[in-house]
Design a protein around this motif. Structure first.
Motif, PDB file in Angstrom:
ATOM      1  N   LEU A  22       0.819  -1.203   0.000  1.00  0.00           N
ATOM      2  CA  LEU A  22       0.000   0.000   0.000  1.00  0.00           C
ATOM      3  C   LEU A  22       0.860   1.263   0.000  1.00  0.00           C
ATOM      4  CD1 LEU A  22      -2.552  -1.150   2.712  1.00  0.00           C
ATOM      5  CD2 LEU A  22      -3.041  -0.874   0.278  1.00  0.00           C
ATOM      6  N   GLU A  23       0.586   2.152  -0.951  1.00  0.00           N
ATOM      7  CA  GLU A  23       1.251   3.452  -0.981  1.00  0.00           C
ATOM      8  C   GLU A  23       0.433   4.494  -0.231  1.00  0.00           C
ATOM      9  OE1 GLU A  23       1.906   4.309  -5.082  1.00  0.00           O
ATOM     10  OE2 GLU A  23       3.599   2.920  -5.242  1.00  0.00           O
ATOM     11  N   ARG A  24      -0.852   4.237  -0.099  1.00  0.00           N
ATOM     12  CA  ARG A  24      -1.742   5.069   0.710  1.00  0.00           C
ATOM     13  C   ARG A  24      -2.972   4.238   1.046  1.00  0.00           C
ATOM     14  NH1 ARG A  24      -2.163   6.883  -4.500  1.00  0.00           N
ATOM     15  NH2 ARG A  24      -4.254   6.867  -5.425  1.00  0.00           N
ATOM     16  N   ILE A  25      -3.756   4.721   1.990  1.00  0.00           N
ATOM     17  CA  ILE A  25      -4.973   4.015   2.381  1.00  0.00           C
ATOM     18  C   ILE A  25      -6.174   4.897   2.078  1.00  0.00           C
ATOM     19  CG2 ILE A  25      -3.808   2.631   4.129  1.00  0.00           C
ATOM     20  CD1 ILE A  25      -4.893   4.514   6.251  1.00  0.00           C
ATOM     21  N   PRO A  26      -7.367   4.317   1.903  1.00  0.00           N
ATOM     22  CA  PRO A  26      -8.554   5.114   1.547  1.00  0.00           C
ATOM     23  C   PRO A  26      -8.854   6.188   2.589  1.00  0.00           C
ATOM     24  CG  PRO A  26      -8.985   2.775   1.221  1.00  0.00           C
ATOM     25  CD  PRO A  26      -7.684   2.870   1.947  1.00  0.00           C
ATOM     26  N   SER A  27      -9.131   7.398   2.114  1.00  0.00           N
ATOM     27  CA  SER A  27      -9.466   8.494   3.021  1.00  0.00           C
ATOM     28  C   SER A  27     -10.767   8.225   3.772  1.00  0.00           C
ATOM     29  CB  SER A  27      -9.582   9.805   2.247  1.00  0.00           C
ATOM     30  OG  SER A  27     -10.586   9.715   1.241  1.00  0.00           O
ATOM     31  N   SER A  28     -11.585   7.303   3.243  1.00  0.00           N
ATOM     32  CA  SER A  28     -12.860   6.968   3.888  1.00  0.00           C
ATOM     33  C   SER A  28     -12.668   6.328   5.256  1.00  0.00           C
ATOM     34  CB  SER A  28     -13.670   6.022   2.994  1.00  0.00           C
ATOM     35  OG  SER A  28     -12.960   4.809   2.765  1.00  0.00           O
ATOM     36  N   ILE A  29     -11.456   5.863   5.561  1.00  0.00           N
ATOM     37  CA  ILE A  29     -11.171   5.264   6.862  1.00  0.00           C
ATOM     38  C   ILE A  29     -11.373   6.292   7.974  1.00  0.00           C
ATOM     39  CG2 ILE A  29      -9.264   4.351   8.283  1.00  0.00           C
ATOM     40  CD1 ILE A  29      -8.380   2.710   5.926  1.00  0.00           C
ATOM     41  N   ALA A  30     -11.364   7.556   7.624  1.00  0.00           N
ATOM     42  CA  ALA A  30     -11.622   8.617   8.602  1.00  0.00           C
ATOM     43  C   ALA A  30     -13.013   8.498   9.208  1.00  0.00           C
ATOM     44  CB  ALA A  30     -11.457   9.993   7.948  1.00  0.00           C
ATOM     45  N   GLY A  31     -13.894   7.752   8.554  1.00  0.00           N
ATOM     46  CA  GLY A  31     -15.253   7.572   9.065  1.00  0.00           C
ATOM     47  C   GLY A  31     -15.404   6.429  10.050  1.00  0.00           C
ATOM     48  N   LEU A  32     -14.322   5.699  10.312  1.00  0.00           N
ATOM     49  CA  LEU A  32     -14.385   4.560  11.233  1.00  0.00           C
ATOM     50  C   LEU A  32     -14.180   5.045  12.666  1.00  0.00           C
ATOM     51  CD1 LEU A  32     -12.328   1.944   9.165  1.00  0.00           C
ATOM     52  CD2 LEU A  32     -14.796   2.331   9.198  1.00  0.00           C
ATOM     53  N   LYS A  33     -15.212   5.625  13.227  1.00  0.00           N
ATOM     54  CA  LYS A  33     -15.112   6.309  14.519  1.00  0.00           C
ATOM     55  C   LYS A  33     -14.869   5.359  15.697  1.00  0.00           C
ATOM     56  CE  LYS A  33     -15.842  10.228  12.514  1.00  0.00           C
ATOM     57  NZ  LYS A  33     -14.702  11.157  12.295  1.00  0.00           N
ATOM     58  N   GLU A  34     -15.123   4.060  15.515  1.00  0.00           N
ATOM     59  CA  GLU A  34     -14.898   3.101  16.597  1.00  0.00           C
ATOM     60  C   GLU A  34     -13.518   2.446  16.525  1.00  0.00           C
ATOM     61  OE1 GLU A  34     -16.916   2.579  19.176  1.00  0.00           O
ATOM     62  OE2 GLU A  34     -18.154   4.182  18.346  1.00  0.00           O
ATOM     63  N   LEU A  35     -12.710   2.815  15.537  1.00  0.00           N
ATOM     64  CA  LEU A  35     -11.419   2.164  15.322  1.00  0.00           C
ATOM     65  C   LEU A  35     -10.472   2.417  16.493  1.00  0.00           C
ATOM     66  CD1 LEU A  35     -10.328   0.428  13.015  1.00  0.00           C
ATOM     67  CD2 LEU A  35      -9.252   2.476  12.060  1.00  0.00           C
ATOM     68  N   ARG A  36      -9.893   1.322  17.008  1.00  0.00           N
ATOM     69  CA  ARG A  36      -8.942   1.393  18.122  1.00  0.00           C
ATOM     70  C   ARG A  36      -7.506   1.110  17.692  1.00  0.00           C
ATOM     71  NH1 ARG A  36     -14.283   1.898  19.982  1.00  0.00           N
ATOM     72  NH2 ARG A  36     -14.376   1.830  22.256  1.00  0.00           N
ATOM     73  N   HIS A  37      -7.357   0.086  16.853  1.00  0.00           N
ATOM     74  CA  HIS A  37      -6.016  -0.377  16.493  1.00  0.00           C
ATOM     75  C   HIS A  37      -5.877  -0.492  14.981  1.00  0.00           C
ATOM     76  CE1 HIS A  37      -5.564  -1.350  20.754  1.00  0.00           C
ATOM     77  NE2 HIS A  37      -6.715  -1.990  20.681  1.00  0.00           N
ATOM     78  N   VAL A  38      -4.775   0.065  14.457  1.00  0.00           N
ATOM     79  CA  VAL A  38      -4.489   0.016  13.019  1.00  0.00           C
ATOM     80  C   VAL A  38      -3.056  -0.466  12.825  1.00  0.00           C
ATOM     81  CG1 VAL A  38      -4.388   1.289  10.853  1.00  0.00           C
ATOM     82  CG2 VAL A  38      -6.055   1.949  12.600  1.00  0.00           C
ATOM     83  N   ALA A  39      -2.884  -1.469  11.973  1.00  0.00           N
ATOM     84  CA  ALA A  39      -1.544  -1.955  11.641  1.00  0.00           C
ATOM     85  C   ALA A  39      -1.276  -1.681  10.168  1.00  0.00           C
ATOM     86  CB  ALA A  39      -1.421  -3.453  11.930  1.00  0.00           C
ATOM     87  N   LEU A  40      -0.193  -0.943   9.890  1.00  0.00           N
ATOM     88  CA  LEU A  40       0.186  -0.586   8.516  1.00  0.00           C
ATOM     89  C   LEU A  40       1.659  -0.883   8.267  1.00  0.00           C
ATOM     90  CD1 LEU A  40      -1.688   2.832   8.379  1.00  0.00           C
ATOM     91  CD2 LEU A  40      -2.247   0.827   7.010  1.00  0.00           C
ATOM     92  N   PHE A  41       2.240  -1.733   9.103  1.00  0.00           N
ATOM     93  CA  PHE A  41       3.668  -2.013   8.997  1.00  0.00           C
ATOM     94  C   PHE A  41       4.009  -2.722   7.682  1.00  0.00           C
ATOM     95  CE2 PHE A  41       1.544  -5.448  11.251  1.00  0.00           C
ATOM     96  CZ  PHE A  41       2.019  -6.588  10.614  1.00  0.00           C
ATOM     97  N   ASN A  42       5.241  -2.549   7.240  1.00  0.00           N
ATOM     98  CA  ASN A  42       5.751  -3.209   6.036  1.00  0.00           C
ATOM     99  C   ASN A  42       4.882  -2.941   4.810  1.00  0.00           C
ATOM    100  OD1 ASN A  42       6.813  -5.098   8.418  1.00  0.00           O
ATOM    101  ND2 ASN A  42       8.213  -5.317   6.682  1.00  0.00           N
ATOM    102  N   ASN A  43       4.686  -1.665   4.531  1.00  0.00           N
ATOM    103  CA  ASN A  43       4.018  -1.247   3.305  1.00  0.00           C
ATOM    104  C   ASN A  43       4.913  -0.249   2.571  1.00  0.00           C
ATOM    105  OD1 ASN A  43       1.120  -2.277   2.735  1.00  0.00           O
ATOM    106  ND2 ASN A  43       1.111  -1.987   4.963  1.00  0.00           N
ATOM    107  N   LEU A  44       4.331   0.563   1.708  1.00  0.00           N
ATOM    108  CA  LEU A  44       5.098   1.531   0.924  1.00  0.00           C
ATOM    109  C   LEU A  44       4.639   2.958   1.212  1.00  0.00           C
ATOM    110  CD1 LEU A  44       5.110  -0.364  -2.521  1.00  0.00           C
ATOM    111  CD2 LEU A  44       6.886  -0.371  -0.768  1.00  0.00           C
ATOM    112  N   LEU A  45       4.135   3.180   2.415  1.00  0.00           N
ATOM    113  CA  LEU A  45       3.660   4.507   2.789  1.00  0.00           C
ATOM    114  C   LEU A  45       4.819   5.487   2.906  1.00  0.00           C
ATOM    115  CD1 LEU A  45       1.151   3.460   5.588  1.00  0.00           C
ATOM    116  CD2 LEU A  45       0.591   4.032   3.235  1.00  0.00           C
TER     117      LEU A  45
END
Length: 255
Positions: free
Chosen positions: A136-159
């Motif tokens: 992944l070079e970027r993630i969808p901006s729509s993730i901003a709507g996930l108001k209950e999100l606690r934990h996000v893992a984005l390790f080992n990508n191309l950000l």
């Protein structure tokens, strides 16, 4: 090749029958029905399991899946979906219709930016999202709507930058950006790129008193060093700090 025999283009893999799937049904400690088809060399999504679509949890991890069908939205009660360690390069838009989903694990696949639909932002009850070990070079901006999100893992990508869509999530506790080519803030415009080898973002309330003291002491030393170098690094996520790697024991689950 024998006359009349056609070469099959379908990927090889183990065929799962409804009987096998029923035998794979388990009851979790908290009384949830889990269908565990992990590590079974499955290459094609088994249509037969749609007859078991009332399960609460579905584990298809460590298989050979390259495609997820639109019929995944039949699992309307699904709270937990594990697809890590497959060969998925695309997630269907139907994923957004799993409105009861609390945990989604897509780690260690072949997902690029175009393979992750914006409909993932419709999973309003999602608390845990693992997208580590993809491309992944970027993630969808729509993730901003996930108001209950606690934990996000984005390790080992191309950000190459910390995702803006995560900044204002009210309940976010941890973000793992380990091993991404994110350039240092004070090197913007120079073309210099470093790899973030260990970065965890957590709320101060998640740390014990001793760990919190150590983090603040380390931060004081870093700020002092930066001031001597006539530079200052601003925090990207309000209300969060970067602890040492042992500050939270549960971070080992993201590795």
């Amino acid at each position: 090749m024998a006359k009349g025999r056609k070469r099959s283009n379908e990927p090889k893999g183990r065929k799962i029958t409804l009987k096998m799937a029923k035998l794979a049904l388990k009851l979790t400690m908290d009384g949830k029905r889990r269908l565990d088809l992990s590590n079974m060399e499955i290459a094609i999504f088994p249509k037969c399991i749609l007859k078991l679509c009332d399960v609460d949890e579905l584990d298809l991890s460590r298989n050979l899946l390259k495609k997820l069908p639109n019929s995944i939205d039949k699992f309307v009660n699904l709270r937990w979906l594990d697809l890590h360690s497959n060969q998925l390069d695309h997630i269907p838009e139907a994923i957004g219709r799993l409105q009861n989903l609390h945990s989604l694990n897509l780690c260690n696949n072949h997902l690029s930016t175009v393979g992750l639909p914006s409909e993932i932002g419709l999973l309003r009850k999602l608390r845990s999202l693992n997208l580590g070990m993809n491309v992944l070079e970027r993630i969808p901006s729509s993730i901003a709507g996930l108001k209950e999100l606690r934990h996000v893992a984005l390790f080992n990508n191309l950000l190459t930058r910390e995702p803006d869509c995560l900044r204002n999530l009210p309940h976010l506790e941890s973000v793992n950006l380990k091993c991404n080519p994110i350039p240092p803030e004070d090197d913007k415009g120079t073309g210099a790129v470093r790899r973030v080898e260990c970065l965890y973002l957590v709320k101060e309330s998640c740390l014990c008193a001793s760990c919190l003291w150590k983090v603040k002491e380390d931060r004081r030393k870093v700020d002092s060093w930066l001031s001597e170098d006539h530079s200052h690094r601003k925090s990207r996520f309000s209300g969060m700090i970067t602890p040492n790697s042992v500050a939270q024991e549960d971070q080992v689950t993201w590795r």
